[in-house]
Design a protein around this motif. Structure first.
Motif, PDB file in Angstrom:
ATOM      1  N   ALA A 184       0.817  -1.344   0.097  1.00 28.51           N
ATOM      2  CA  ALA A 184      -0.005  -0.009  -0.015  1.00 28.51           C
ATOM      3  C   ALA A 184       0.943   1.346   0.093  1.00 28.51           C
ATOM      4  O   ALA A 184       0.587   2.288  -0.836  1.00 28.51           O
ATOM      5  N   THR A 185       1.793   1.191   0.829  1.00 29.06           N
ATOM      6  CA  THR A 185       2.970   2.427   0.768  1.00 29.06           C
ATOM      7  C   THR A 185       3.557   2.587  -0.551  1.00 29.06           C
ATOM      8  O   THR A 185       3.540   3.928  -0.861  1.00 29.06           O
ATOM      9  N   TRP A 249      -7.324  12.543  -1.438  1.00 26.54           N
ATOM     10  CA  TRP A 249      -8.072  11.236  -1.752  1.00 26.54           C
ATOM     11  C   TRP A 249      -7.089  10.035  -1.411  1.00 26.54           C
ATOM     12  O   TRP A 249      -7.600   9.128  -0.761  1.00 26.54           O
ATOM     13  N   TYR A 250      -5.938  10.248  -1.967  1.00 26.80           N
ATOM     14  CA  TYR A 250      -4.788   9.197  -1.734  1.00 26.80           C
ATOM     15  C   TYR A 250      -4.607   9.087  -0.302  1.00 26.80           C
ATOM     16  O   TYR A 250      -4.401   7.838   0.057  1.00 26.80           O
ATOM     17  N   ASN A 251      -4.420  10.128   0.367  1.00 28.90           N
ATOM     18  CA  ASN A 251      -4.162   9.976   1.917  1.00 28.90           C
ATOM     19  C   ASN A 251      -5.318   9.246   2.413  1.00 28.90           C
ATOM     20  O   ASN A 251      -5.479   8.271   3.431  1.00 28.90           O
ATOM     21  N   PHE A 254      -5.098   5.500   1.853  1.00 33.22           N
ATOM     22  CA  PHE A 254      -4.070   4.823   2.573  1.00 33.22           C
ATOM     23  C   PHE A 254      -4.064   4.750   4.031  1.00 33.22           C
ATOM     24  O   PHE A 254      -3.970   3.674   4.636  1.00 33.22           O
ATOM     25  N   PHE A 255      -4.386   5.810   4.763  1.00 38.08           N
ATOM     26  CA  PHE A 255      -4.198   5.552   6.338  1.00 38.08           C
ATOM     27  C   PHE A 255      -5.238   4.930   6.890  1.00 38.08           C
ATOM     28  O   PHE A 255      -4.767   4.304   7.933  1.00 38.08           O
ATOM     29  N   PRO A 256      -6.522   4.722   6.437  1.00 35.74           N
ATOM     30  CA  PRO A 256      -7.360   3.764   7.148  1.00 35.74           C
ATOM     31  C   PRO A 256      -6.874   2.298   6.856  1.00 35.74           C
ATOM     32  O   PRO A 256      -7.091   1.281   7.554  1.00 35.74           O
ATOM     33  N   PHE A 262      -3.023  -2.100  11.708  1.00 36.91           N
ATOM     34  CA  PHE A 262      -2.494  -2.163  12.826  1.00 36.91           C
ATOM     35  C   PHE A 262      -3.570  -2.802  13.960  1.00 36.91           C
ATOM     36  O   PHE A 262      -3.132  -3.382  14.850  1.00 36.91           O
ATOM     37  N   SER A 263      -4.912  -2.660  13.732  1.00 33.83           N
ATOM     38  CA  SER A 263      -5.699  -3.003  14.683  1.00 33.83           C
ATOM     39  C   SER A 263      -5.950  -4.507  14.571  1.00 33.83           C
ATOM     40  O   SER A 263      -5.983  -5.269  15.544  1.00 33.83           O
TER      41      SER A 263
END
Length: 590
Positions: A184-185, A249-251, A254-256, A262-263
């Motif tokens: 994803a990164t 939009w890209y952010n 990615f962050f979700p 992580f969860s």
């Protein structure tokens, strides 16, 4: 821009290496930042290790002494982390600001050496963006980009090592989630590079549009174009907004994804950790599970931040690429001359000079004429005849295509640019004044010109009284482009500026349209005074100047078609006489 988009590369290491070359004068600061980044990683790892010991040893054993020791040790770690973070932030920003200071100076120096053709074709707003906004983006490479990424990577490596040491099976479960975030990164980085290229392009367009409309506001209002320009601005602003929204939009995607990963990782650690604890006792104690929570945060949070900081790094790299394109532009007058003459007589020779602003479109066709030292020569002709071009070539604002221009028998290309231009002064039709005092606009902040010399020169050409009548006199601030003065007053300041420089050769674009009779009289007196005893070339707009000239050069379509005194040219009854009767006599009648 299209080439950059098609490259498909998420990061340009060649460009990155070039940017970092500017850190060489600041190696000590560089190493301070690097060392504090290592300390930050070490202190971050200490916290989960101490938490593990507190939960596994001090609390079960009810050992107050050990608990106090571990808590104090944790306090020392936190203090060290704070000091390291402060040092890291300060010196990383110091390094970034130092680099862009040097780079901005180099860019400005480069632009000052460009040929006039470069500025003819370039947007002022774009150049301002490169010098100001893009420079700040480059500084962020150091303050918020590269070193933060390095620090976070160190934390991740250290966290992964400690996790493997504590329990390699549980660590492998956590590592199994990493490929999702890494892929994803990578996709995020590539998409953001393209988006940021578009953002910088739209920022430049926006700056250029606003700068031009503000500078030309009088024309906008005069021709009632407010509504039209508002619509144009709306369209450009919308493109700017859309470019930024693409990055948002890209952010947003990615962050979700990173948070969900992580969860999931936390859930798997809890689940398998408890199973190992209960069923196979492969996990030594509860403290390790808590330590894993901290370590996972050190592993996943930096990864999310790396992506965010990579945005900053990418924007800095895009900005650097744009700045380096200007630095790599080969559009300067070759200052290869060696002649440095303290005084010149002022003999001028144009020998078969040809010139074209655009290759293949010649505007001067074999111009030849001589001016003796101390003579006043008037150049007349219709608009576009090539009069102003001659002025530009004499000062080497542009390079001639062929032929030779000489001063006192020396080709002007053999003079150093500084030496050549120090002997020439120009009063242009469109006078430019800086947003500064009259005194500084005359002296141009030269230490060689003091207020007494300025006042003496002003009295000599008859403008001292006019300046003294202004508020604060010579300290009156004329504001941007001299808007606080009338066009005639600005031209008088320009005459004084030229006279104070004491040139051997004087060039006057002597336009006096839209000035009152009194100001025109002052300009005529100033013209007579400053041309006295020095070689003068005047693009003539007034009959009085033409009659007094020692020689008149008549130009048409880039060629000299007639040359002589006023009376000689009238007697020829040729082009000059027709021009004189149609243009100059009509102006005098008005």
């Amino acid at each position: 821009m299209s080439k950059e988009k098609e490259s498909g590369t998420a990061f340009d290491f060649r460009l990155f290496k070039r940017v970092f070359a500017y850190t060489r004068p600041y190696r000590l600061i560089f190493w301070v930042v690097a060392i504090t980044a290592i300390f930050l990683s070490a202190f971050a790892i200490c916290t989960p290790v101490l938490v593990k010991r507190i939960i596994n040893e001090a609390l079960p054993n009810k050992d107050a002494g050990q608990l106090t020791f571990l808590v104090l040790l944790m306090g020392g770690v936190l203090l060290g982390q704070v000091v390291s973070q402060l040092s890291f932030n300060y010196y990383a920003n110091l390094l970034g600001e130092s680099v862009i200071k040097d780079l901005r100076i180099r860019l400005f120096k480069k632009m000052m050496a460009f040929k006039m053709t470069y500025f003819d074709k370039s947007s002022i707003g774009l150049l301002v963006t490169r010098t100001v906004a893009d420079m700040q983006r480059i500084g962020e490479i150091f303050s918020q980009g590269f070193f933060v990424i390095v620090s976070d990577l160190l934390k991740m490596v250290a966290a992964a090592g400690v996790m493997l040491y504590m329990n390699w099976r549980l660590a492998l479960i956590v590592f199994a989630i990493m490929p999702i975030i890494l892929v994803a990164t990578r996709l995020f980085q590539k998409a953001m590079k393209v988006a940021f290229i578009e953002v910088r392009a739209q920022v430049s367009n926006l700056n250029s549009f606003v700068q031009e409309r503000i500078a030309g506001m009088k024309i906008v209002q005069l021709f009632n174009r407010e509504a039209i320009e508002k619509e144009k601005f709306r369209a450009i602003n919308e493109k700017h907004q859309n470019a930024w929204l693409k990055t948002v939009w890209y952010n947003s995607i990615f962050f979700p994804v990173a948070e969900i990963s992580f969860s999931i990782g936390i859930g798997l650690v809890v689940y398998f950790g408890v199973i190992m604890r209960i069923e196979s006792a492969q996990l030594d104690n509860v403290g390790s599970i808590f330590a894993f929570f901290f370590l996972m945060d050190l592993l996943f949070r930096p990864l999310r931040q790396i992506a965010d900081k990579f945005n900053t790094l990418q924007m800095g790299m895009v900005a650097a690429n744009r700045v380096f394109k200007i630095l790599d532009t080969d559009s300067h007058i070759a200052d290869t001359g060696t002649q440095e003459v303290s005084k010149v007589k002022g003999n001028l020779n144009f020998e078969n000079v040809t010139f074209s602003y655009v290759p293949g479109e010649e505007v001067l066709h074999g111009i030849s004429f001589n001016v003796k030292a101390g003579e006043t020569v008037a150049i007349v002709g219709a608009t576009g005849a090539g009069k102003s071009t001659i002025i530009n070539l004499l000062n080497r604002f542009y390079e001639i295509d062929s032929g030779t221009i000489k001063i006192d028998g020396i080709a002007i290309k053999d003079f150093t640019l500084q030496s050549l231009r120090s002997h020439i002064a120009i009063v242009l039709q469109d006078v430019f004044l800086f947003a500064d005092t009259i005194k500084n606009n005359i002296a141009l902040n030269s230490d060689k010109v003091d207020i007494r010399a300025i006042e003496a020169a002003a009295k000599a050409i008859g403008v001292h009284d006019f300046i003294n009548e202004l508020p604060d006199g010579y300290n009156y601030n004329v504001k941007e482009r001299g808007t606080m003065l009338s066009s005639g007053q600005r031209q008088l300041i320009a005459f004084l500026r030229a006279y104070v420089s004491n040139p051997s050769i004087l060039i006057l674009d002597e336009a006096t349209s839209s000035v009152d009779t009194y100001t025109e009289q002052l300009i005529q007196e100033a013209t007579n005074k400053i041309t006295e005893g020095r070689t003068s070339i005047i693009i003539a707009h007034r009959l009085a100047t033409i009659k007094k000239a020692d020689k008149i050069i008549v130009m048409d379509a880039g060629e000299i078609i007639e040359m002589g005194t006023h009376q000689e040219l009238l007697d020829k009854q040729g082009y000059y006489r027709d021009l004189y009767e149609a243009q100059f006599m009509a102006k005098e009648a008005v």
